[in-house]
Motif scaffolding. Sequence first.
Motif, mmCIF file in Angstrom:
data_model
loop_
_atom_site.group_PDB
_atom_site.id
_atom_site.type_symbol
_atom_site.label_atom_id
_atom_site.label_comp_id
_atom_site.label_asym_id
_atom_site.label_seq_id
_atom_site.Cartn_x
_atom_site.Cartn_y
_atom_site.Cartn_z
ATOM 1 N N GLY A 1 1.129 -0.717 -4.944
ATOM 2 C CA GLY A 1 -0.277 -0.330 -4.983
ATOM 3 C C GLY A 1 -1.195 -1.508 -5.301
ATOM 4 O O GLY A 1 -0.794 -2.679 -5.255
ATOM 5 N N GLN B 1 -0.426 12.373 5.610
ATOM 6 C CA GLN B 1 0.464 11.483 4.865
ATOM 7 C C GLN B 1 1.344 10.686 5.821
ATOM 8 O O GLN B 1 1.605 9.503 5.603
ATOM 9 N N ALA C 1 0.822 -1.216 0.000
ATOM 10 C CA ALA C 1 0.000 0.000 0.000
ATOM 11 C C ALA C 1 0.854 1.262 0.000
ATOM 12 O O ALA C 1 1.902 1.317 0.661
ATOM 13 N N CYS C 2 0.419 2.268 -0.753
ATOM 14 C CA CYS C 2 0.967 3.639 -0.697
ATOM 15 C C CYS C 2 2.428 3.768 -1.122
ATOM 16 O O CYS C 2 3.027 4.824 -0.934
ATOM 17 N N ARG C 3 3.012 2.739 -1.698
ATOM 18 C CA ARG C 3 4.431 2.784 -2.034
ATOM 19 C C ARG C 3 4.636 2.932 -3.536
ATOM 20 O O ARG C 3 3.899 2.375 -4.338
ATOM 21 N N LYS C 4 5.647 3.694 -3.883
ATOM 22 C CA LYS C 4 5.959 3.938 -5.283
ATOM 23 C C LYS C 4 6.285 2.625 -5.986
ATOM 24 O O LYS C 4 7.086 1.819 -5.507
ATOM 25 N N TYR D 1 -1.965 -5.271 2.157
ATOM 26 C CA TYR D 1 -2.326 -3.918 1.739
ATOM 27 C C TYR D 1 -2.870 -3.212 2.975
ATOM 28 O O TYR D 1 -4.012 -3.407 3.375
ATOM 29 N N MET D 2 -2.028 -2.413 3.612
ATOM 30 C CA MET D 2 -2.320 -1.723 4.867
ATOM 31 C C MET D 2 -2.719 -2.741 5.939
ATOM 32 O O MET D 2 -1.886 -3.494 6.404
ATOM 33 N N GLN E 1 -0.184 7.390 7.104
ATOM 34 C CA GLN E 1 -0.119 6.239 6.204
ATOM 35 C C GLN E 1 1.176 5.461 6.401
ATOM 36 O O GLN E 1 1.170 4.223 6.439
ATOM 37 N N TRP E 2 2.275 6.179 6.537
ATOM 38 C CA TRP E 2 3.574 5.505 6.668
ATOM 39 C C TRP E 2 3.776 4.929 8.061
ATOM 40 O O TRP E 2 4.389 3.864 8.216
#
Length: 373
Positions: A109, A189, A103-106, A218-219, A192-193
């Motif tokens: 997703g 933000q 999740a949320c990573r470059k 995912y999270m 999330q991390w």
Amino acid sequence: MNLENIFSFENLYNAHKKCRRSKQHKGEVIRFETNISESIYKLQKELVAKRYKFGKYKEFLIYEPKERLIQAPPYRDRIVLRCFCDNVLIPKIEKRLINDNVACRKGKGTKYGIDRLKYFLQKEFFKNNDNKVYYLKCDIRKYFPSINHEILINRLKKIDFSDDEFWFINKIIKEQPDNLEKGLALGNQSSQWFALYYLDRIDRLVKEKLRVKGYVRYMDDFILIHRDKRYLQYCLEEINKVCNEKLNLELNQKTQIGIAYNGIDFLGFNHILTGSGKVIRKLRFSFKQRMRKHIKTMKKLKSKSIIDEEYINMRINSFKAHLKYSNEKYDKLLSKSREFISIILVFSKLSNFLPLIPFAISEKATKSSILSM
């Protein structure tokens, strides 16, 4: 890295450019940009002197269609948090995360997560050339509101943050809305991390102690793939123990063990492992229902001026993007309600909406019949 380097003028300006995207018409953004050099210099001066104070969070509800409370910081706080995340938090936490925490990573997703699940299912299938493969699906009950601040801070101490970096991390966590001992604001933000890293203990348990290779998270939603159902039951006991005793978390009622040929609900899709080893990915029925309810809710909120066209377009684009990952064809039509079509068309031009029409028509309808309505 010291505060002067973290919150340099260049870093703060770059964070501002990212934060202003699609929001340049907002009043607080316009006010910040009226004298941007002075605004950024003031931020920098307060941060370096450790006199910076976070402002009051703006609280509002979103509907997906379930009601969720979003707590968004003021614009200047978003700049500061973005600057800190980009230059400190993300680079250092990213190095600690396993590959299958998606999740949320470059570069990862939703698409990466469902592709990894497909890979693990097919890998297990070809070991014995049959689809008797089991899964354990876990979900955390009220994850963000349940994250314990003291446990989070102790876990973050394992990362090589400098004194200045850790001072600011403490500040972010301790100055959450309502100043509670647990819970992270959904609008940050940094939240999330922190949330990604908080469950890293579960990731390590599954990968290193339980030795389960087929694992995707995912999270707070994660899947284990294995051929032995009894072993997955043992895994569930171990995961539950760590959640309760080490992280102060609870698994919710969605947690279950099942067999893959009956389908796995994950990230909005039902993933079915067939007898030939193929993985069929279908939009799950609950997602279709959720989308229909969500659009009906948007109609009501739009009439009361609670939401605007920008929010509506964002949600419709999100649905359209989600559709691309399904194996189902767009001419398989999913609803029998003509009223539903008219509700959706209130918010979008027909030309922009055609990819979503499959949600709105009965299975026996055709695209030509749609256009004639």
